[in-house]
Design a protein around this motif. Structure first.
Motif, PDB file in Angstrom:
ATOM      1  N   VAL A  80       0.837  -1.207   0.000  1.00 13.33           N
ATOM      2  CA  VAL A  80       0.000   0.000   0.000  1.00 13.33           C
ATOM      3  C   VAL A  80       0.872   1.257   0.000  1.00 13.33           C
ATOM      4  CG1 VAL A  80      -1.674   1.324   1.363  1.00 13.33           C
ATOM      5  CG2 VAL A  80      -1.974  -1.144   1.074  1.00 13.33           C
ATOM      6  N   VAL A  81       1.936   1.219   0.784  1.00 18.72           N
ATOM      7  CA  VAL A  81       2.840   2.381   0.840  1.00 18.72           C
ATOM      8  C   VAL A  81       3.456   2.631  -0.540  1.00 18.72           C
ATOM      9  CG1 VAL A  81       5.021   3.233   1.785  1.00 18.72           C
ATOM     10  CG2 VAL A  81       3.335   2.197   3.295  1.00 18.72           C
ATOM     11  N   LEU A  82       3.893   1.564  -1.209  1.00 21.15           N
ATOM     12  CA  LEU A  82       4.487   1.757  -2.536  1.00 21.15           C
ATOM     13  C   LEU A  82       3.450   2.289  -3.519  1.00 21.15           C
ATOM     14  CD1 LEU A  82       6.824   1.549  -4.517  1.00 21.15           C
ATOM     15  CD2 LEU A  82       6.156  -0.827  -4.959  1.00 21.15           C
ATOM     16  N   LEU A  83       2.266   1.725  -3.473  1.00 18.00           N
ATOM     17  CA  LEU A  83       1.214   2.188  -4.383  1.00 18.00           C
ATOM     18  C   LEU A  83       0.935   3.671  -4.190  1.00 18.00           C
ATOM     19  CD1 LEU A  83      -0.972   1.575  -6.457  1.00 18.00           C
ATOM     20  CD2 LEU A  83      -2.475   0.913  -4.594  1.00 18.00           C
ATOM     21  N   ARG A  84       0.819   4.084  -2.944  1.00 15.72           N
ATOM     22  CA  ARG A  84       0.546   5.502  -2.665  1.00 15.72           C
ATOM     23  C   ARG A  84       1.703   6.386  -3.115  1.00 15.72           C
ATOM     24  NH1 ARG A  84      -2.334   4.912   3.265  1.00 15.72           N
ATOM     25  NH2 ARG A  84      -4.421   4.501   2.480  1.00 15.72           N
ATOM     26  N   ALA A  85       2.914   5.899  -2.898  1.00 18.36           N
ATOM     27  CA  ALA A  85       4.084   6.687  -3.309  1.00 18.36           C
ATOM     28  C   ALA A  85       4.099   6.868  -4.829  1.00 18.36           C
ATOM     29  CB  ALA A  85       5.361   6.006  -2.840  1.00 18.36           C
ATOM     30  N   LEU A  86       3.817   5.783  -5.551  1.00 25.70           N
ATOM     31  CA  LEU A  86       3.834   5.873  -7.013  1.00 25.70           C
ATOM     32  C   LEU A  86       2.699   6.761  -7.521  1.00 25.70           C
ATOM     33  CD1 LEU A  86       4.765   2.232  -8.085  1.00 25.70           C
ATOM     34  CD2 LEU A  86       6.248   4.232  -7.874  1.00 25.70           C
ATOM     35  N   SER A  90       3.581  10.102  -9.544  1.00 25.94           N
ATOM     36  CA  SER A  90       3.391   9.678 -10.938  1.00 25.94           C
ATOM     37  C   SER A  90       3.696  10.786 -11.938  1.00 25.94           C
ATOM     38  CB  SER A  90       1.968   9.156 -11.155  1.00 25.94           C
ATOM     39  OG  SER A  90       1.031  10.179 -10.936  1.00 25.94           O
ATOM     40  N   PHE A  91       3.567  12.042 -11.533  1.00 29.03           N
ATOM     41  CA  PHE A  91       3.854  13.146 -12.451  1.00 29.03           C
ATOM     42  C   PHE A  91       5.329  13.176 -12.854  1.00 29.03           C
ATOM     43  CE2 PHE A  91       4.966  14.735  -8.331  1.00 29.03           C
ATOM     44  CZ  PHE A  91       6.038  15.579  -8.551  1.00 29.03           C
ATOM     45  N   ALA A  92       6.189  12.565 -12.036  1.00 29.29           N
ATOM     46  CA  ALA A  92       7.621  12.588 -12.309  1.00 29.29           C
ATOM     47  C   ALA A  92       8.138  11.257 -12.850  1.00 29.29           C
ATOM     48  CB  ALA A  92       8.385  12.933 -11.034  1.00 29.29           C
ATOM     49  N   ILE A  93       7.239  10.310 -13.078  1.00 28.93           N
ATOM     50  CA  ILE A  93       7.647   8.965 -13.501  1.00 28.93           C
ATOM     51  C   ILE A  93       7.256   8.751 -14.954  1.00 28.93           C
ATOM     52  CG2 ILE A  93       7.357   6.489 -13.105  1.00 28.93           C
ATOM     53  CD1 ILE A  93       6.716   7.171 -10.154  1.00 28.93           C
TER      54      ILE A  93
END
Lengths: 162, 161
Positions: A80-86, A90-93
């Motif tokens: 969940v933490v990774l999902l929220r971080a991504l 997401s604007f920078a990925i």
């Protein structure tokens, strides 16, 4: 940064219906977008989120000891933490990360180009750790995400489609 | 269960510098099969070369964090090659590195991060050894990356249909 600690910084909430293509985030422009995605456009996420979701499903099916050295199964909080971080970043990925499991049931999201590499490392009950390498300069940094002031720029570089 | 290890000691006699060390690699350590095109070989990364978590290492009888490997010369003494490491794990690959390269390991920054190696035979794997960090006491991400850089596939993971 734990899942609880991440919440105050989060601009996007976790949701299940987040798989929608976003042409801006999918572009390979050299210039980092000035503004991140805000909460009103939370449903517009890049196309790689679909593949990321499939990958998380794969990892959710592995059993204890999956690596033959006793590594643990996927920790749901870490996922969940990774999902929220991504979502938040997401604007920078610009491209899908390679997502791997580690010994503790945590996750490693990795981007690599010939010039830069970046890992987001999410371990259970720990702050997200960032590893960034500038290959040409032979320089590398490892730090908690709360101290990664250049994270947006680093992510943009390491996830570029060269 | 390995023999109990009271303290780590780099063992040049049992694991000489020219010894090849083997480490199993699962697809989920390197991004999964879906991350690769059909027919391509997986890419070794720092996540392939990590220590046991502290608690687990101590449960296993080690004095601290370390990483399991197969010690090539001992495998050979028993008449085996690296494929033996996969006897019970047919879906995995095997990476190798030279003991000397781990003992003189440097991070990308050039900072030294020497590793120690010792043989810790088990009933099932008399060639079993461990690699431990001599400076920080654990393998940070830069150290894992440095090991990946000096490692190669012995039995590669190849994406099939």
């Amino acid at each position: 940064m734990t899942s609880a600690a991440f919440a105050p910084r989060s601009r996007l909430g976790f949701r299940n219906n987040w798989i929608h293509a976003n042409a801006t985030a999918m572009s390979s422009r050299e210039v980092l977008p000035a503004n991140s995605v805000n909460s009103s456009s939370a449903t517009l996420l890049p196309s790689w989120f679909s593949a990321f979701s499939n990958r998380m499903d794969e990892l959710n099916r592995v059993s204890d000891g999956w690596d033959s050295y006793g590594a643990r199964t996927l920790n749901r909080d870490a996922a969940v933490v990774l999902l929220r971080a991504l979502e938040q970043l997401s604007f920078a990925i610009q491209s899908q990360p390679a997502v791997s499991l580690n010994d503790e049931g945590g996750l490693v999201a990795e981007w690599q180009t010939p010039f830069y590499s970046l890992d987001l490392i999410v371990n259970p009950a720990s702050e997200i750790c960032i590893y960034y390498q500038d290959v040409a300069a032979n320089r590398e940094w490892e730090m908690p995400i709360s101290r990664a002031d250049m994270l947006d720029k680093w992510l943009w570089r390491a996830s570029s489609r060269v | 269960m390995p023999t109990r290890v009271d303290s780590f000691a780099d063992d040049l006699a049992a694991v000489p510098d020219d010894a090849v060390l083997y480490r199993r690699v699962a697809w989920d350590r390197i991004g999964g099969q879906s991350n690769y095109e059909v027919g391509t070989v997986g890419r070794l990364n720092g996540n392939c070369f990590t220590d046991y978590p502290e608690e687990r290492a101590r449960e296993m009888g080690y004095p601290g964090r370390c990483m399991s490997v197969g010690v090539g010369p001992v495998l050979e003494e028993h008449g085996f090659g690296p494929e033996k490491m996969l006897e019970n794990y047919p879906d995995q690959g095997v990476a190798w590195a030279l003991a000397a390269d781990l003992r003189k390991l440097e991070k990308a920054s050039g900072d030294p991060c020497p590793q120690g190696i010792m043989l810790v035979p088990t009933d099932d794997e008399p060639w079993h050894g461990v690699v431990f960090d001599l400076s920080a006491g654990y393998k940070s991400t830069p150290v894992g990356k440095a090991i990946a850089k000096v490692s190669q596939w012995a039995v590669p993971l190849v994406r099939h249909e």
